[in-house]
Design a protein around this motif. Structure first.
Motif, PDB file in Angstrom:
ATOM      1  N   LEU A 189      29.415  -4.786   1.515  1.00  0.00           N
ATOM      2  CA  LEU A 189      29.945  -3.486   1.948  1.00  0.00           C
ATOM      3  C   LEU A 189      28.866  -2.668   2.661  1.00  0.00           C
ATOM      4  O   LEU A 189      29.130  -2.044   3.698  1.00  0.00           O
ATOM      5  N   ARG A 190      27.659  -2.683   2.102  1.00  0.00           N
ATOM      6  CA  ARG A 190      26.562  -1.939   2.715  1.00  0.00           C
ATOM      7  C   ARG A 190      26.213  -2.523   4.088  1.00  0.00           C
ATOM      8  O   ARG A 190      25.946  -1.781   5.041  1.00  0.00           O
ATOM      9  N   ASN A 191      26.235  -3.846   4.182  1.00  0.00           N
ATOM     10  CA  ASN A 191      25.977  -4.494   5.471  1.00  0.00           C
ATOM     11  C   ASN A 191      27.065  -4.139   6.487  1.00  0.00           C
ATOM     12  O   ASN A 191      26.769  -3.855   7.651  1.00  0.00           O
ATOM     13  N   ALA A 192      28.322  -4.156   6.045  1.00  0.00           N
ATOM     14  CA  ALA A 192      29.432  -3.811   6.940  1.00  0.00           C
ATOM     15  C   ALA A 192      29.304  -2.361   7.414  1.00  0.00           C
ATOM     16  O   ALA A 192      29.581  -2.050   8.579  1.00  0.00           O
ATOM     17  N   HIS A 193      28.880  -1.489   6.521  1.00  0.00           N
ATOM     18  CA  HIS A 193      28.672  -0.081   6.871  1.00  0.00           C
ATOM     19  C   HIS A 193      27.650   0.026   8.003  1.00  0.00           C
ATOM     20  O   HIS A 193      27.862   0.733   9.001  1.00  0.00           O
ATOM     21  N   ALA A 194      26.545  -0.697   7.865  1.00  0.00           N
ATOM     22  CA  ALA A 194      25.505  -0.667   8.887  1.00  0.00           C
ATOM     23  C   ALA A 194      26.007  -1.279  10.195  1.00  0.00           C
ATOM     24  O   ALA A 194      25.698  -0.777  11.286  1.00  0.00           O
ATOM     25  N   VAL A 195      26.800  -2.336  10.104  1.00  0.00           N
ATOM     26  CA  VAL A 195      27.344  -2.966  11.307  1.00  0.00           C
ATOM     27  C   VAL A 195      28.293  -2.008  12.030  1.00  0.00           C
ATOM     28  O   VAL A 195      28.292  -1.935  13.265  1.00  0.00           O
ATOM     29  N   GLU A 196      29.081  -1.257  11.291  1.00  0.00           N
ATOM     30  CA  GLU A 196      29.976  -0.281  11.932  1.00  0.00           C
ATOM     31  C   GLU A 196      29.184   0.832  12.607  1.00  0.00           C
ATOM     32  O   GLU A 196      29.558   1.296  13.690  1.00  0.00           O
ATOM     33  N   LYS A 197      28.085   1.241  12.007  1.00  0.00           N
ATOM     34  CA  LYS A 197      27.212   2.236  12.654  1.00  0.00           C
ATOM     35  C   LYS A 197      26.629   1.646  13.943  1.00  0.00           C
ATOM     36  O   LYS A 197      26.529   2.325  14.960  1.00  0.00           O
ATOM     37  N   GLN A 198      26.261   0.352  13.874  1.00  0.00           N
ATOM     38  CA  GLN A 198      25.756  -0.328  15.059  1.00  0.00           C
ATOM     39  C   GLN A 198      26.831  -0.371  16.141  1.00  0.00           C
ATOM     40  O   GLN A 198      26.549  -0.152  17.313  1.00  0.00           O
ATOM     41  N   ALA A 199      28.055  -0.640  15.747  1.00  0.00           N
ATOM     42  CA  ALA A 199      29.162  -0.697  16.713  1.00  0.00           C
ATOM     43  C   ALA A 199      29.294   0.635  17.448  1.00  0.00           C
ATOM     44  O   ALA A 199      29.484   0.659  18.674  1.00  0.00           O
ATOM     45  N   LEU A 200      29.198   1.728  16.706  1.00  0.00           N
ATOM     46  CA  LEU A 200      29.276   3.044  17.360  1.00  0.00           C
ATOM     47  C   LEU A 200      28.141   3.231  18.361  1.00  0.00           C
ATOM     48  O   LEU A 200      28.353   3.772  19.448  1.00  0.00           O
ATOM     49  N   SER A 201      26.946   2.763  18.002  1.00  0.00           N
ATOM     50  CA  SER A 201      25.801   2.941  18.896  1.00  0.00           C
ATOM     51  C   SER A 201      25.905   2.058  20.135  1.00  0.00           C
ATOM     52  O   SER A 201      25.242   2.311  21.133  1.00  0.00           O
ATOM     53  N   ILE A 202      26.738   1.039  20.077  1.00  0.00           N
ATOM     54  CA  ILE A 202      26.972   0.186  21.242  1.00  0.00           C
ATOM     55  C   ILE A 202      28.092   0.759  22.108  1.00  0.00           C
ATOM     56  O   ILE A 202      27.963   0.857  23.328  1.00  0.00           O
ATOM     57  N   MET A 203      29.194   1.152  21.474  1.00  0.00           N
ATOM     58  CA  MET A 203      30.373   1.589  22.231  1.00  0.00           C
ATOM     59  C   MET A 203      30.220   2.964  22.856  1.00  0.00           C
ATOM     60  O   MET A 203      30.700   3.197  23.973  1.00  0.00           O
ATOM     61  N   THR A 204      29.582   3.882  22.157  1.00  0.00           N
ATOM     62  CA  THR A 204      29.508   5.262  22.641  1.00  0.00           C
ATOM     63  C   THR A 204      28.834   5.359  24.007  1.00  0.00           C
ATOM     64  O   THR A 204      29.389   5.994  24.918  1.00  0.00           O
ATOM     65  N   PRO A 205      27.668   4.733  24.217  1.00  0.00           N
ATOM     66  CA  PRO A 205      27.089   4.806  25.570  1.00  0.00           C
ATOM     67  C   PRO A 205      27.930   4.073  26.611  1.00  0.00           C
ATOM     68  O   PRO A 205      27.965   4.481  27.773  1.00  0.00           O
ATOM     69  N   GLN A 206      28.599   3.012  26.197  1.00  0.00           N
ATOM     70  CA  GLN A 206      29.439   2.284  27.150  1.00  0.00           C
ATOM     71  C   GLN A 206      30.557   3.180  27.675  1.00  0.00           C
ATOM     72  O   GLN A 206      30.787   3.253  28.880  1.00  0.00           O
ATOM     73  N   VAL A 207      31.252   3.833  26.773  1.00  0.00           N
ATOM     74  CA  VAL A 207      32.415   4.626  27.182  1.00  0.00           C
ATOM     75  C   VAL A 207      31.987   5.780  28.086  1.00  0.00           C
ATOM     76  O   VAL A 207      32.720   6.159  28.992  1.00  0.00           O
ATOM     77  N   ALA A 208      30.805   6.292  27.873  1.00  0.00           N
ATOM     78  CA  ALA A 208      30.317   7.405  28.694  1.00  0.00           C
ATOM     79  C   ALA A 208      30.017   6.963  30.124  1.00  0.00           C
ATOM     80  O   ALA A 208      29.986   7.792  31.029  1.00  0.00           O
ATOM     81  N   ARG A 209      29.824   5.671  30.340  1.00  0.00           N
ATOM     82  CA  ARG A 209      29.426   5.171  31.661  1.00  0.00           C
ATOM     83  C   ARG A 209      30.576   4.533  32.431  1.00  0.00           C
ATOM     84  O   ARG A 209      30.395   4.116  33.566  1.00  0.00           O
ATOM     85  N   LEU A 210      31.736   4.439  31.856  1.00  0.00           N
ATOM     86  CA  LEU A 210      32.838   3.722  32.505  1.00  0.00           C
ATOM     87  C   LEU A 210      33.591   4.629  33.470  1.00  0.00           C
ATOM     88  O   LEU A 210      34.377   5.474  33.068  1.00  0.00           O
ATOM     89  N   GLU A 211      33.342   4.421  34.743  1.00  0.00           N
ATOM     90  CA  GLU A 211      34.010   5.203  35.775  1.00  0.00           C
ATOM     91  C   GLU A 211      35.135   4.410  36.429  1.00  0.00           C
ATOM     92  O   GLU A 211      36.221   4.941  36.656  1.00  0.00           O
ATOM     93  N   HIS A 212      34.879   3.162  36.701  1.00  0.00           N
ATOM     94  CA  HIS A 212      35.824   2.335  37.457  1.00  0.00           C
ATOM     95  C   HIS A 212      36.758   1.510  36.570  1.00  0.00           C
ATOM     96  O   HIS A 212      37.545   0.726  37.100  1.00  0.00           O
ATOM     97  N   TYR A 213      36.654   1.683  35.274  1.00  0.00           N
ATOM     98  CA  TYR A 213      37.435   0.873  34.338  1.00  0.00           C
ATOM     99  C   TYR A 213      38.077   1.791  33.291  1.00  0.00           C
ATOM    100  O   TYR A 213      37.739   1.735  32.107  1.00  0.00           O
ATOM    101  N   PRO A 214      39.014   2.645  33.706  1.00  0.00           N
ATOM    102  CA  PRO A 214      39.574   3.632  32.771  1.00  0.00           C
ATOM    103  C   PRO A 214      40.298   2.998  31.583  1.00  0.00           C
ATOM    104  O   PRO A 214      40.292   3.565  30.489  1.00  0.00           O
ATOM    105  N   GLU A 215      40.907   1.836  31.789  1.00  0.00           N
ATOM    106  CA  GLU A 215      41.608   1.188  30.678  1.00  0.00           C
ATOM    107  C   GLU A 215      40.620   0.719  29.611  1.00  0.00           C
ATOM    108  O   GLU A 215      40.920   0.777  28.413  1.00  0.00           O
ATOM    109  N   VAL A 216      39.436   0.303  30.031  1.00  0.00           N
ATOM    110  CA  VAL A 216      38.407  -0.102  29.070  1.00  0.00           C
ATOM    111  C   VAL A 216      37.899   1.132  28.324  1.00  0.00           C
ATOM    112  O   VAL A 216      37.751   1.103  27.104  1.00  0.00           O
TER     113      VAL A 216
END
Length: 174
Positions: free
Chosen positions: A16-43
């Protein structure tokens, strides 16, 4: 198979603790991606939805950890969040950033799917019935995201190729 209840509890809480850390990692990966997506609104739209789901997953993990009188590991959370942020940054230098992000997101979702399947097995074997529903909900969300990425990859790749042909790699990135 370990049958000792204390061993199963220890393994489950660690998972559970590992999954918690992995979910935090997921946020740190997705958040910058979504901020940079100009040409891919569906993504961008689907990533925003999954960011919301991920926040809910973290809340469910927090509740499960609290039921075992513990919490997420601040050290694991910080370390994986930092590594996720670094991974997101490295793709920004790639000419085909959107394609590389799609590959990485697909792989990451399958990592999470495997982690939740393992947690469900430990929950079942350990008799931690209170964990089954929230873990299944999270597994369903991760499988849904993996399916979406799988189905969207051809159109993302085609869009990237069209933008590249129209203006080079800087136009096609995100």
């Amino acid at each position: 198979m370990p049958t000792d209840q204390d061993t199963l509890r220890e393994l489950f809480v660690t998972g559970l603790r590992n999954a918690h850390a992995v979910e935090k990692q997921a946020l740190s990966i997705m958040t910058p991606q979504v901020a940079r997506l100009e040409h891919y609104p569906e993504v961008a739209e689907r990533l925003r939805l999954h960011i919301d789901e991920t926040n809910g997953q973290i809340e469910r993990l927090d509740e499960l950890l609290a039921s075992f009188e513990t919490s997420g590991s601040a050290l694991k959370d910080a370390a994986l969040s930092m590594s996720g942020g670094m991974a997101a940054i490295t793709h920004t230098f790639a000419g085909d950033e959107i394609v590389k992000n799609s590959f990485a997101n697909f792989a990451f979702e399958h990592f999470e799917i495997a982690a939740y399947k393992s947690l469900l097995t430990l929950a079942e074997d350990g008799g931690f019935g209170q964990a089954m529903t929230p873990l299944r909900q999270t597994l369903d969300e991760e499988q849904s995201m993996a399916r979406w990425i799988d189905e969207a990859l051809p159109s993302v790749t085609r869009r990237y190729a069209e933008l590249y042909a129209a203006g080079g790699s800087s136009q096609a990135k995100v």
